[in-house]
Scaffold this active site. Sequence first.
Site, mmCIF file in Angstrom:
data_model
loop_
_atom_site.group_PDB
_atom_site.id
_atom_site.type_symbol
_atom_site.label_atom_id
_atom_site.label_comp_id
_atom_site.label_asym_id
_atom_site.label_seq_id
_atom_site.Cartn_x
_atom_site.Cartn_y
_atom_site.Cartn_z
ATOM 1 N N ASP A 197 4.987 6.087 5.556
ATOM 2 C CA ASP A 197 4.531 7.344 5.236
ATOM 3 C C ASP A 197 3.203 7.216 4.259
ATOM 4 O O ASP A 197 2.949 8.136 3.446
ATOM 5 C CB ASP A 197 5.587 8.122 4.486
ATOM 6 C CG ASP A 197 5.054 9.618 4.416
ATOM 7 O OD1 ASP A 197 4.366 10.199 5.254
ATOM 8 O OD2 ASP A 197 5.486 10.242 3.371
ATOM 9 N N CYS A 239 5.276 26.396 5.522
ATOM 10 C CA CYS A 239 6.384 25.728 5.099
ATOM 11 C C CYS A 239 6.511 25.563 3.343
ATOM 12 O O CYS A 239 5.517 25.388 3.029
ATOM 13 C CB CYS A 239 6.204 24.446 5.503
ATOM 14 S SG CYS A 239 7.639 22.998 5.455
ATOM 15 N N CYS A 262 17.814 26.098 12.979
ATOM 16 C CA CYS A 262 16.683 25.779 12.087
ATOM 17 C C CYS A 262 15.388 26.833 12.259
ATOM 18 O O CYS A 262 15.054 27.158 11.168
ATOM 19 C CB CYS A 262 16.037 24.342 12.478
ATOM 20 S SG CYS A 262 15.279 24.122 14.129
ATOM 21 N N CYS A 321 20.553 25.295 20.604
ATOM 22 C CA CYS A 321 20.604 25.620 19.175
ATOM 23 C C CYS A 321 19.253 25.726 18.571
ATOM 24 O O CYS A 321 18.250 25.226 18.920
ATOM 25 C CB CYS A 321 21.295 24.242 18.506
ATOM 26 S SG CYS A 321 21.084 24.503 16.601
ATOM 27 N N CYS A 365 19.134 18.709 21.286
ATOM 28 C CA CYS A 365 19.262 20.058 20.518
ATOM 29 C C CYS A 365 19.695 21.047 21.527
ATOM 30 O O CYS A 365 20.223 21.926 20.647
ATOM 31 C CB CYS A 365 17.801 20.245 19.890
ATOM 32 S SG CYS A 365 17.068 19.479 18.568
ATOM 33 N N CYS A 390 11.801 21.310 0.624
ATOM 34 C CA CYS A 390 12.834 22.253 1.168
ATOM 35 C C CYS A 390 13.610 21.668 2.204
ATOM 36 O O CYS A 390 12.978 20.910 2.859
ATOM 37 C CB CYS A 390 12.321 23.424 1.673
ATOM 38 S SG CYS A 390 13.389 24.810 2.588
ATOM 39 N N CYS A 402 15.058 29.352 8.632
ATOM 40 C CA CYS A 402 13.681 28.832 7.857
ATOM 41 C C CYS A 402 13.504 29.933 7.235
ATOM 42 O O CYS A 402 13.047 30.816 7.632
ATOM 43 C CB CYS A 402 12.783 28.220 8.713
ATOM 44 S SG CYS A 402 11.179 27.772 8.004
#
Length: 380
Positions: free
Chosen positions: A139, A219, A199, A196, A193, A246, A203
């Site tokens: 990262d 976000c 998310c 579904c 996924c 989050c 959110c």
Amino acid sequence: MPHHSDFDTLKQYVKQQALELGFEQCGIAPTDISEHVEHYKRWLAKDYYGDMEYMKSREALRADINNLVPGTLSVISVRLNYVPTPARFSEPQQSSQMANISRYALGRDYHKLMRNKLKKLADKIKQRAATLEHRVFVDSGPVLERAYAEKAGLGWIGKNTMLINEKAGSFFFLGELLTNLPLPPDDAPANQCGSCSACLSLCPTGAIVAPYTVDARKCISYLTIEHFGSIDENLRPLMGNRIYGCDDCQLVCPWNRYASPTNEDDFTPRNSLDSAKLQELFSWSEQEFLDRTQGSPIRRIGHERWQRNIAIALGNAEASPEIIKVLDQWLVDGRSELVKEHVEWALQQQKDKTKTRKINIDKLQDKLIRTTQKLVGHLG
């Protein structure tokens, strides 16, 4: 050039060494991630990157790994779990006076730990392949790490844009070794996924604007970590008590029922950050902040943004005379114009809630008096 079968053997050796170093999984990805690059370019075109100019300015490096590290033939991708206990979903309390901090940031910063493990892995590989040339990324550079991890078979990129593993959920860090070795790639898993949409629905700010697409400008992770300036007043109430990152889009993901706890002691919560009160954290001086967050990913946002984030959470907390007192005192002692704006907003939220609560209590008392009077009249 060694025979193809030699690279098959080397690949298995690499994976075994990665596991022995403590990584949960290791896979090999090819350098071609063209379909992911096209998605990334469409994301940039919609300005979803917000203040993260580096996402746009280094587009060419992300689009072709050989622009970043010439001669790269394969990418070794690894993952490492970071939650100290299995993750379970619980709706964060919007009125809570407790701080809500993303689980990955509760312990020691993962960058150095992951880099050291990857460097050790490279040393192991070099014992078998003396011609190895490599670079380590955690990262820390313009690498589309989730794309390579998916190609390496570590999981699929979910609708929340997180990498999801069917046996481990999504609470893990990723790291890469870019190598000049033509290691045979693994197969990417099927996306599971399905239909579904948990998310997207849950959110807090509606930042997942479409399946597999996040508008970073909404976000909470972006707002509390990457964003430097004032936070939109319309978004502040939606942030609740989340002061650094989050996890909601992960916590609601059914695949995280299978998340396993980490074996790394470094990821154990420090300074009781998993149970700290907002007022306590808000009271830290800049020096206290630097001392207590040494070795933590939280340190990178600095004391000013730390207080900005907590001020919003204090405004969202249930009405409290103690909070009003703390905010009033900050206006006497504080110096930051950025924090001041958010403290004034929080103070107004607290006063409005106090007023509303008083009105509701008065109404309840009036109702109780009328009920009592009727009862007395009836008995008389």
